[in-house]
Design an enzyme around this catalytic site. Structure first.
Site, PDB file in Angstrom:
ATOM      1  N   ASP A  47       0.850  -1.196   0.000  1.00  0.00           N
ATOM      2  CA  ASP A  47       0.000   0.000   0.000  1.00  0.00           C
ATOM      3  C   ASP A  47       0.885   1.244   0.000  1.00  0.00           C
ATOM      4  O   ASP A  47       1.849   1.326   0.755  1.00  0.00           O
ATOM      5  CB  ASP A  47      -0.873  -0.002   1.261  1.00  0.00           C
ATOM      6  CG  ASP A  47      -1.739   1.252   1.364  1.00  0.00           C
ATOM      7  OD1 ASP A  47      -2.799   1.291   0.724  1.00  0.00           O
ATOM      8  OD2 ASP A  47      -1.352   2.196   2.091  1.00  0.00           O
ATOM      9  N   TYR A  52       2.682  10.286   0.422  1.00  0.00           N
ATOM     10  CA  TYR A  52       3.729   9.766   1.312  1.00  0.00           C
ATOM     11  C   TYR A  52       5.117  10.161   0.809  1.00  0.00           C
ATOM     12  O   TYR A  52       6.023   9.317   0.717  1.00  0.00           O
ATOM     13  CB  TYR A  52       3.639   8.235   1.443  1.00  0.00           C
ATOM     14  CG  TYR A  52       2.329   7.713   2.010  1.00  0.00           C
ATOM     15  CD1 TYR A  52       1.491   8.521   2.779  1.00  0.00           C
ATOM     16  CD2 TYR A  52       1.928   6.404   1.772  1.00  0.00           C
ATOM     17  CE1 TYR A  52       0.292   8.046   3.286  1.00  0.00           C
ATOM     18  CE2 TYR A  52       0.731   5.917   2.284  1.00  0.00           C
ATOM     19  CZ  TYR A  52      -0.084   6.746   3.042  1.00  0.00           C
ATOM     20  OH  TYR A  52      -1.271   6.254   3.537  1.00  0.00           O
ATOM     21  N   ARG A 122      -8.896  10.736   1.219  1.00  0.00           N
ATOM     22  CA  ARG A 122      -9.686  11.369   2.298  1.00  0.00           C
ATOM     23  C   ARG A 122     -10.815  12.164   1.673  1.00  0.00           C
ATOM     24  O   ARG A 122     -10.605  12.817   0.660  1.00  0.00           O
ATOM     25  CB  ARG A 122      -8.809  12.303   3.141  1.00  0.00           C
ATOM     26  CG  ARG A 122      -8.253  11.624   4.336  1.00  0.00           C
ATOM     27  CD  ARG A 122      -7.847  12.538   5.454  1.00  0.00           C
ATOM     28  NE  ARG A 122      -7.352  11.714   6.547  1.00  0.00           N
ATOM     29  CZ  ARG A 122      -8.123  11.193   7.495  1.00  0.00           C
ATOM     30  NH1 ARG A 122      -9.410  11.446   7.541  1.00  0.00           N
ATOM     31  NH2 ARG A 122      -7.604  10.428   8.432  1.00  0.00           N
ATOM     32  N   SER A 151     -11.176   5.531   1.270  1.00  0.00           N
ATOM     33  CA  SER A 151     -10.501   5.506   2.567  1.00  0.00           C
ATOM     34  C   SER A 151     -11.127   6.598   3.428  1.00  0.00           C
ATOM     35  O   SER A 151     -11.425   7.692   2.929  1.00  0.00           O
ATOM     36  CB  SER A 151      -9.006   5.761   2.370  1.00  0.00           C
ATOM     37  OG  SER A 151      -8.345   5.810   3.611  1.00  0.00           O
ATOM     38  N   GLN A 173     -10.450   1.907   3.590  1.00  0.00           N
ATOM     39  CA  GLN A 173      -9.280   1.867   4.466  1.00  0.00           C
ATOM     40  C   GLN A 173      -9.510   2.849   5.615  1.00  0.00           C
ATOM     41  O   GLN A 173      -9.670   4.048   5.376  1.00  0.00           O
ATOM     42  CB  GLN A 173      -8.027   2.235   3.662  1.00  0.00           C
ATOM     43  CG  GLN A 173      -6.752   1.990   4.425  1.00  0.00           C
ATOM     44  CD  GLN A 173      -5.500   2.247   3.589  1.00  0.00           C
ATOM     45  OE1 GLN A 173      -4.766   3.186   3.842  1.00  0.00           O
ATOM     46  NE2 GLN A 173      -5.259   1.402   2.601  1.00  0.00           N
TER      47      GLN A 173
HETATM   48  N1  NAP Z   1      -5.686   5.775   4.571  1.00  0.00           N
HETATM   49  C1  NAP Z   1      -5.130   6.563   5.467  1.00  0.00           C
HETATM   50  O1  NAP Z   1      -5.632   7.655   5.769  1.00  0.00           O
HETATM   51  C2  NAP Z   1      -3.857   6.122   6.127  1.00  0.00           C
HETATM   52  C3  NAP Z   1      -3.327   6.852   7.207  1.00  0.00           C
HETATM   53  C4  NAP Z   1      -2.147   6.394   7.780  1.00  0.00           C
HETATM   54  C5  NAP Z   1      -1.515   5.258   7.320  1.00  0.00           C
HETATM   55  N2  NAP Z   1      -2.036   4.581   6.241  1.00  0.00           N
HETATM   56  C6  NAP Z   1      -1.386   3.343   5.725  1.00  0.00           C
HETATM   57  O2  NAP Z   1      -1.221   2.452   6.808  1.00  0.00           O
HETATM   58  C7  NAP Z   1       0.147   2.074   6.895  1.00  0.00           C
HETATM   59  C8  NAP Z   1       0.486   1.778   8.315  1.00  0.00           C
HETATM   60  O3  NAP Z   1       0.366   2.944   9.121  1.00  0.00           O
HETATM   61  P1  NAP Z   1       1.402   3.187  10.287  1.00  0.00           P
HETATM   62  O4  NAP Z   1       2.777   3.278   9.749  1.00  0.00           O
HETATM   63  O5  NAP Z   1       0.903   4.297  11.120  1.00  0.00           O
HETATM   64  O6  NAP Z   1       1.222   1.786  11.056  1.00  0.00           O
HETATM   65  P2  NAP Z   1       1.866   1.059  12.273  1.00  0.00           P
HETATM   66  O7  NAP Z   1       2.274  -0.289  11.801  1.00  0.00           O
HETATM   67  O8  NAP Z   1       0.865   1.145  13.389  1.00  0.00           O
HETATM   68  O9  NAP Z   1       3.133   1.900  12.717  1.00  0.00           O
HETATM   69  C9  NAP Z   1       4.390   1.718  12.138  1.00  0.00           C
HETATM   70  C10 NAP Z   1       5.396   2.477  12.986  1.00  0.00           C
HETATM   71  O10 NAP Z   1       5.464   1.854  14.267  1.00  0.00           O
HETATM   72  C11 NAP Z   1       6.807   1.489  14.544  1.00  0.00           C
HETATM   73  N3  NAP Z   1       6.816   0.214  15.263  1.00  0.00           N
HETATM   74  C12 NAP Z   1       6.315  -0.953  14.851  1.00  0.00           C
HETATM   75  N4  NAP Z   1       6.494  -1.897  15.808  1.00  0.00           N
HETATM   76  C13 NAP Z   1       7.085  -1.283  16.831  1.00  0.00           C
HETATM   77  C14 NAP Z   1       7.507  -1.712  18.094  1.00  0.00           C
HETATM   78  N5  NAP Z   1       7.351  -2.975  18.503  1.00  0.00           N
HETATM   79  N6  NAP Z   1       8.065  -0.816  18.922  1.00  0.00           N
HETATM   80  C15 NAP Z   1       8.242   0.456  18.520  1.00  0.00           C
HETATM   81  N7  NAP Z   1       7.875   0.935  17.315  1.00  0.00           N
HETATM   82  C16 NAP Z   1       7.301   0.064  16.485  1.00  0.00           C
HETATM   83  C17 NAP Z   1       7.488   1.359  13.202  1.00  0.00           C
HETATM   84  O11 NAP Z   1       8.860   1.582  13.351  1.00  0.00           O
HETATM   85  P3  NAP Z   1       9.939   0.690  12.529  1.00  0.00           P
HETATM   86  O12 NAP Z   1       9.822   1.142  11.106  1.00  0.00           O
HETATM   87  O13 NAP Z   1      11.233   1.061  13.159  1.00  0.00           O
HETATM   88  O14 NAP Z   1       9.562  -0.729  12.721  1.00  0.00           O
HETATM   89  C18 NAP Z   1       6.782   2.456  12.405  1.00  0.00           C
HETATM   90  O15 NAP Z   1       7.390   3.711  12.683  1.00  0.00           O
HETATM   91  C19 NAP Z   1       0.920   3.223   6.266  1.00  0.00           C
HETATM   92  O16 NAP Z   1       2.198   2.818   5.814  1.00  0.00           O
HETATM   93  C20 NAP Z   1       0.003   3.574   5.123  1.00  0.00           C
HETATM   94  O17 NAP Z   1       0.230   2.669   4.057  1.00  0.00           O
HETATM   95  C21 NAP Z   1      -3.198   4.990   5.672  1.00  0.00           C
END
Ligand code: NAP
Length: 309
Positions: A47, A52, A122, A151, A173
Site C-alpha cells: 500500500d 507519502y 480522504r 478511505s 481503508q
Molecule cells: N488511509 C489513510 O488515511 C492512512 C493513514 C495512515 C496510514 N495509512 C497506511 O497504513 C500504513 C500503516 O500505518 P502506520 O505506519 O501508522 O502503522 P503502524 O504499523 O501502526 O506503525 C508503524 C510504525 O510503528 C513502529 N513500530 C512498529 N512496531 C514497533 C515496536 N514494537 N516498537 C516500537 N515501534 C514500532 C514502526 O517503526 P519501525 O519502522 O522502526 O519498525 C513504524 O514507525 C501506512 O504505511 C500507510 O500505508 C493509511
C-alpha cells in the site's frame, strides 16, 4: 498467511499488507529487501500513496532493481490529498482532472503499467460523484486501474458514490487498532445514554460487511491520531500485560497479537503494517498463524481501558 478474495477479479490478496508511508529515508535496495521479506512471509500486498513523500518513487526504483518483483505484488495506491500551494495544510481534490493526472503520475513513479487497487484517500467536500465515475470508468477501460475503493469514508458518502459509479467500491481503508476503537465502542453502546454511544462513523464496519467490501485497518499499532506506538507504552500497561500473556500462550509476540485482534473481526479484513524493518515484517506476518478466541478478543478490548455495558 491468510488471504482474502479481493475485488472484481477475486484476486488472492494477503490479510497483512505492507504499508509504505514511512519509507522516505530508505534506499530502493532496502525497500526491495522489505518487499521481498514480505513476499517470503506470504504477504503479497503493498500500500502506498502520492502524499507519502517519495514513497511511490522509491518503490518504483525498488521494482527496477529486481526484475520480476512488481509482478509478484498486488499494488495499491491512493489519490486526492494535495499540499495546499499557499496555506500550510493539505486539501482534498477528487476532480476528474486530478484523478486522471494523479494516476498517470503514480504509474510513472511506480514504474508500472497498472495499479491493482486505487483509493480515494480522504473525503473531498467538493466531490461530484459523476466526475469521479467518469474518471474511474476511463481508468478502468484503459487498463490502468483494476479495482477502486475509498478511505476514511462513512456509509453516507459510500452510498452516494456507489449510486453513480459504474465500478464497485471494493474496500474502505480506516483507522483501527486495539487502542483506537471508536467504531467498536459505538457498536457496543448502541442506544445507551453514555458518550461511547455516539456513533461518529455512521456504521462503517456494518456497511462494509453488508456490501462484501474489504476493510483495511491502518495504524494497527498506534494510539490516537498518530499518537505513537502503544506497545511498551507505560500508559497502556494493562493492555501490554494482556498482549504479552496471550503472546506467551501462543508462542507469539505482542505485535502479532495486536494485529491478530484487528483481523479477528469476521469479515474481509486486512491489516496494513507500517514497519520499515524486515524483522518486524516477519513478526507481523506471524499474526495470521492462529485465530484469537472470543474470550481473548474481549480481554484485549477491556484491558485497553474500555468497559462493556
Ligand atoms: N488511509 C489513510 O488515511 C492512512 C493513514 C495512515 C496510514 N495509512 C497506511 O497504513 C500504513 C500503516 O500505518 P502506520 O505506519 O501508522 O502503522 P503502524 O504499523 O501502526 O506503525 C508503524 C510504525 O510503528 C513502529 N513500530 C512498529 N512496531 C514497533 C515496536 N514494537 N516498537 C516500537 N515501534 C514500532 C514502526 O517503526 P519501525 O519502522 O522502526 O519498525 C513504524 O514507525 C501506512 O504505511 C500507510 O500505508 C493509511
Amino acid at each position: 498467511m491468510r488471504y482474502i478474495s479481493f475485488g472484481t477479479r477475486q484476486t488472492k490478496v494477503s490479510e497483512i499488507v505492507l504499508g509504505t508511508m514511512r519509507i522516505a529515508q530508505k534506499t530502493p535496495e532496502q525497500v526491495a529487501e522489505l518487499i521481498q521479506t514480505a513476499l517470503d512471509c506470504g504477504m503479497n500486498a503493498v500500500d502506498t500513496a502520492p502524499i507519502y513523500g517519495p514513497s511511490e518513487t522509491i518503490i518504483g526504483k525498488a521494482f527496477a532493481t529486481r526484475p520480476g518483483l512488481r509482478d509478484q505484488v498486488w499494488l495499491q495506491t491512493k489519490l486526492g490529498i494535495r499540499p495546499h500551494p499557499r496555506v500550510k495544510s493539505n486539501y482534498f481534490d477528487f476532480s476528474y482532472e486530478h484523478i486522471i493526472e494523479s494516476v498517470d503520475n503514480s504509474l510513472a513513479a511506480l514504474q508500472t503499467d497498472h495499479i491493482d487497487s486505487l483509493l480515494l484517500h480522504r473525503p473531498d467536500a467538493l466531490m461530484e460523484p459523476e466526475e469521479i465515475a467518469r474518471a474511474f470508468q476511463e481508468l478502468h477501460d484503459a487498463g490502468k486501474v483494476i479495482d477502486f475503493g475509498v478511505s476514511n469514508q462513512n456509509p453516507a458518502m459510500m452510498r452516494r458514490l456507489a449510486k453513480h459509479l459504474t465500478v464497485p467500491i471494493t474496500t474502505n481503508q480506516v483507522q483501527v487498532s486495539v487502542a483506537f476503537t471508536p467504531m467498536f465502542d459505538a457498536f457496543f453502546n448502541a442506544n445507551m445514554q453514555n458518550d461511547a454511544a455516539v456513533m461518529r462513523d455512521g456504521g462503517i464496519l456494518e456497511y462494509c460487511a453488508e456490501h462484501n467490501m474489504a476493510i483495511q485497518a491502518w495504524s494497527v499499532l498506534q494510539h490516537g491520531y498518530f499518537g505513537g506506538v502503544f506497545l511498551e507504552d507505560p500508559n497502556y500497561a494493562e493492555l501490554n500485560q494482556t498482549l504479552e500473556r496471550i503472546a506467551a500462550d501462543h508462542n507469539s509476540t505482542p505485535t502479532a497479537v495486536a494485529i491478530n485482534w484487528v483481523l479477528r473481526y469476521p469479515t474481509k479484513m486486512q491489516a496494513i503494517v507500517g514497519t520499515t524493518r524486515p524483522e518486524r515484517v516477519r513478526q507481523s506476518a506471524a499474526a495470521c498463524d492462529w485465530q484469537m478466541s472470543r474470550e481473548e478478543w474481549y480481554e484485549v478490548y477491556l484491558s485497553a481501558g474500555n468497559a462493556l455495558p
